[in-house]
Design an enzyme around this catalytic site. Structure first.
Site, short mmCIF file in Angstrom:
data_model
loop_
_atom_site.label_atom_id
_atom_site.label_comp_id
_atom_site.label_asym_id
_atom_site.label_seq_id
_atom_site.Cartn_x
_atom_site.Cartn_y
_atom_site.Cartn_z
N TYR A 242 0.45 0.79 12.96
CA TYR A 242 0.24 -0.38 13.83
C TYR A 242 -1.22 -0.80 13.73
O TYR A 242 -2.13 0.04 13.65
CB TYR A 242 0.56 0.00 15.28
CG TYR A 242 0.10 -1.03 16.29
CD1 TYR A 242 0.87 -2.17 16.55
CD2 TYR A 242 -1.10 -0.88 16.97
CE1 TYR A 242 0.44 -3.13 17.46
CE2 TYR A 242 -1.54 -1.83 17.89
CZ TYR A 242 -0.77 -2.95 18.12
OH TYR A 242 -1.20 -3.90 19.01
N HIS A 243 -1.45 -2.10 13.73
CA HIS A 243 -2.79 -2.66 13.80
C HIS A 243 -2.85 -3.65 14.96
O HIS A 243 -1.89 -4.39 15.21
CB HIS A 243 -3.17 -3.39 12.51
CG HIS A 243 -3.13 -2.54 11.29
ND1 HIS A 243 -3.74 -1.31 11.21
CD2 HIS A 243 -2.54 -2.74 10.08
CE1 HIS A 243 -3.53 -0.80 10.01
NE2 HIS A 243 -2.80 -1.64 9.31
N ASP B 283 3.12 5.20 5.09
CA ASP B 283 4.33 4.97 5.87
C ASP B 283 4.14 3.77 6.81
O ASP B 283 3.69 2.72 6.39
CB ASP B 283 4.66 6.25 6.65
CG ASP B 283 6.14 6.41 6.93
OD1 ASP B 283 6.62 5.79 7.88
OD2 ASP B 283 6.81 7.17 6.21
N VAL B 284 4.50 3.94 8.07
CA VAL B 284 4.44 2.87 9.05
C VAL B 284 3.21 3.06 9.94
O VAL B 284 2.91 4.18 10.37
CB VAL B 284 5.70 2.87 9.95
CG1 VAL B 284 5.60 1.78 11.01
CG2 VAL B 284 6.95 2.69 9.11
N SER C 43 -6.44 6.06 10.04
CA SER C 43 -5.41 6.15 9.01
C SER C 43 -5.88 5.45 7.74
O SER C 43 -6.67 4.50 7.79
CB SER C 43 -4.11 5.49 9.49
OG SER C 43 -3.66 6.08 10.70
N CYS D 1 2.60 6.72 10.93
CA CYS D 1 2.47 7.36 9.61
C CYS D 1 3.69 8.18 9.23
O CYS D 1 3.62 9.05 8.35
CB CYS D 1 1.22 8.23 9.56
SG CYS D 1 -0.28 7.36 10.04
N ARG E 254 0.85 -1.20 0.00
CA ARG E 254 0.00 0.00 0.00
C ARG E 254 0.87 1.24 0.00
O ARG E 254 2.08 1.19 0.26
CB ARG E 254 -0.90 0.01 1.24
CG ARG E 254 -0.12 -0.01 2.54
CD ARG E 254 -0.93 0.45 3.74
NE ARG E 254 -0.22 0.24 4.99
CZ ARG E 254 0.77 1.01 5.45
NH1 ARG E 254 1.18 2.06 4.75
NH2 ARG E 254 1.34 0.75 6.61
N GLY E 255 0.25 2.38 -0.24
CA GLY E 255 0.94 3.64 -0.06
C GLY E 255 1.03 3.97 1.42
O GLY E 255 0.50 3.27 2.28
N ALA F 249 -7.94 2.13 8.72
CA ALA F 249 -7.97 1.59 10.08
C ALA F 249 -8.52 2.66 11.01
O ALA F 249 -7.97 3.77 11.09
CB ALA F 249 -6.57 1.17 10.52
#
Length: 219
Positions: free
Chosen positions: A81-82, A78-79, A142, A173, A75-76, A157
């Protein structure tokens, strides 16, 4: 799109969620099968295409020791958490219906999120130049999408539950100083994920002007 199904597998690993997305992405490329996948993930840090180097706030072995997967995704963004208490939505839809306009698609996802949390009395907003939705200076949801032959995958999310500790291990992000929040923290009470899912489905149908056909018969 004038019709869509949902698929709600519950709490699954990111690997299982990716397999579901891939399966329905291929299905959508072959036939008319618009679907909205709604789920929770077991703890995972995902690294988007835009990340050149991953610099967590904790020692690198922290994730393995605490059972948190770290995966690179298509995906596009950045970083992020889920984890449990977070509602993940993966819309698998044909973007030809909106003129292959990815910017418009992102704004439609933001509109779904704004409308959904608004139904619970939360006044959120968007921020120019940043995807997702915010309450004050804190980020509530996000977005990170992927597109294959103009069919979307990945998605958004929304932080529903109150436990946000997983975000403390990363720079969410890629935005230094960003603080995350959740619906539970804003409202001062927990909300069931199923209740929020139901509202997401309603808002998704309204924004995309699509009829909801119920749960996909998936064996």
């Amino acid at each position: 799109m004038n019709r869509f199904f949902t698929l709600r597998p519950g709490r699954i690993s990111h690997r299982s969620g990716l397999a579901l997305q891939t399966e329905f992405l291929e299905k959508r490329l072959r036939e008319d099968a618009e679907i909205l996948i709604l789920l929770e993930h077991t703890p995972v840090v995902t690294i988007g295409r835009g990340v050149r180097s991953f610099n967590p706030k904790v020692p690198c072995d922290f994730f393995a020791r605490h059972g948190i997967d770290v995966v690179k995704v298509g995906r596009g963004g950045d970083v992020t958490y889920h984890g449990p208490g977070q509602l993940i939505a993966y819309p698998i839809v044909d973007l030809n219906m909106i003129g292959r306009d990815l910017h418009r698609y992102l704004r439609m996802l933001e509109k779904i999120l704004l409308e959904t949390v608004g139904c619970f009395g939360i006044k959120a907003r968007t921020v120019e130049g940043r995807t997702g939705i915010w309450v004050g200076d804190k980020k509530l949801a996000s977005i990170g999408v992927g597109v294959r032959r103009w069919v979307s995958w990945h998605g958004f999310a929304l932080n529903v539950g109150g436990d946000l500790s997983g975000f403390d291990t990363i720079v969410p992000c890629g935005l230094e100083g960003v603080r995350m929040t959740s619906m539970a923290r804003i409202l001062g009470r927990e909300i069931s994920l199923e209740t929020v899912q139901d509202q997401i489905i309603h808002s998704f149908g309204r924004v995309f002007q699509a009829e909801y056909l119920g749960e996909y018969d998936y064996q």
